[in-house]
Design a protein around this motif. Sequence first.
Motif, PDB file in Angstrom:
ATOM      1  N   ALA A 128       0.840  -1.184   0.000  1.00 18.99           N
ATOM      2  CA  ALA A 128       0.000   0.000   0.000  1.00 18.99           C
ATOM      3  C   ALA A 128       0.884   1.245   0.000  1.00 18.99           C
ATOM      4  O   ALA A 128       1.902   1.301   0.667  1.00 18.99           O
ATOM      5  N   SER A 129       0.475   2.243  -0.776  1.00 17.72           N
ATOM      6  CA  SER A 129       1.266   3.466  -0.865  1.00 17.72           C
ATOM      7  C   SER A 129       0.897   4.384   0.293  1.00 17.72           C
ATOM      8  O   SER A 129       0.460   5.520   0.107  1.00 17.72           O
ATOM      9  N   THR A 130       1.052   3.886   1.499  1.00 15.01           N
ATOM     10  CA  THR A 130       0.696   4.640   2.692  1.00 15.01           C
ATOM     11  C   THR A 130       1.825   4.559   3.703  1.00 15.01           C
ATOM     12  O   THR A 130       2.735   3.750   3.591  1.00 15.01           O
ATOM     13  N   LEU A 131       1.729   5.415   4.712  1.00 20.27           N
ATOM     14  CA  LEU A 131       2.704   5.413   5.788  1.00 20.27           C
ATOM     15  C   LEU A 131       2.276   4.437   6.877  1.00 20.27           C
ATOM     16  O   LEU A 131       1.093   4.267   7.144  1.00 20.27           O
ATOM     17  N   ILE A 132       3.252   3.787   7.495  1.00 21.92           N
ATOM     18  CA  ILE A 132       2.986   3.052   8.728  1.00 21.92           C
ATOM     19  C   ILE A 132       3.861   3.664   9.804  1.00 21.92           C
ATOM     20  O   ILE A 132       4.972   4.125   9.529  1.00 21.92           O
ATOM     21  N   GLN A 133       3.358   3.678  11.024  1.00 13.74           N
ATOM     22  CA  GLN A 133       4.039   4.425  12.075  1.00 13.74           C
ATOM     23  C   GLN A 133       3.887   3.742  13.417  1.00 13.74           C
ATOM     24  O   GLN A 133       2.856   3.147  13.732  1.00 13.74           O
ATOM     25  N   PHE A 134       4.951   3.813  14.204  1.00  8.45           N
ATOM     26  CA  PHE A 134       4.902   3.425  15.610  1.00  8.45           C
ATOM     27  C   PHE A 134       5.729   4.438  16.373  1.00  8.45           C
ATOM     28  O   PHE A 134       6.948   4.510  16.216  1.00  8.45           O
ATOM     29  N   GLY A 135       5.068   5.236  17.182  1.00  8.27           N
ATOM     30  CA  GLY A 135       5.760   6.302  17.888  1.00  8.27           C
ATOM     31  C   GLY A 135       6.420   7.259  16.912  1.00  8.27           C
ATOM     32  O   GLY A 135       5.781   7.755  15.980  1.00  8.27           O
ATOM     33  N   SER A 136       7.701   7.501  17.121  1.00  7.56           N
ATOM     34  CA  SER A 136       8.427   8.433  16.253  1.00  7.56           C
ATOM     35  C   SER A 136       9.006   7.764  15.012  1.00  7.56           C
ATOM     36  O   SER A 136       9.663   8.417  14.193  1.00  7.56           O
ATOM     37  N   LEU A 137       8.765   6.460  14.883  1.00  2.78           N
ATOM     38  CA  LEU A 137       9.265   5.715  13.721  1.00  2.78           C
ATOM     39  C   LEU A 137       8.214   5.738  12.619  1.00  2.78           C
ATOM     40  O   LEU A 137       7.073   5.307  12.820  1.00  2.78           O
TER      41      LEU A 137
END
Length: 226
Positions: A128-137
Amino acid sequence: MLKDKQVLVVEDNEELQGILADFLEVKGAEVDFADNGELGLKLALENDFDAIILDVMMPKKDGMQVAKELRENGCTTPILMLTALNGREDLLKGFERGVDDFVTKPFNFPELEVRLSALIKRYRGDVASTLIQFGSLIIDQRSHKVTREGQQLLVTPVMYQILVKLTKTAPEMVSRDVLIHEIWGEDAPDKDILRSHIYLLRNVLDKPFKKPMLITVPKFGFRLEE
């Protein structure tokens, strides 16, 4: 499995060049060649290849130096190295320079095809052309750009795949077996290969920052903690 894939072969042996060209073209790949490390580095930085097949011993720049300079210049193209070296220290040295996988000479072509196809599939696979995030990562799955606290992290393709799996699962743990299967399937080149990449990932993900994010769960696996 290699149909329409763009592959750069950096190899100074003309006979092996010809054999690789015949094999890859039969499989449907489009192949470009460099017969020395300097030319290979130039072509890899100026063009968008699906994978690079890189020999160790070459004139002008050896394969280890080429891999190192490619990663330092932000090139994330998967690198499959052809080598007569097979000791653990040699493999770790290659991984530290940004190599993703090795095929030891003399190699058989089915193995070469499987490893090359796996590298391309894992890195170029539909995401998927989306962002994945965990905290500041934050991981941009379109560009494969990874940042922590706004600072870009220079990761190899294998390190990137580990981070994606850990980020999608965070803060839950991912077992060692799951990570190995996710990245290498049934073709992990060495049972200790994950340990080497985790060590290198820690240097990039945690060392420049005050608090470690990559946590080892003894005897089980790894997880991210913010």
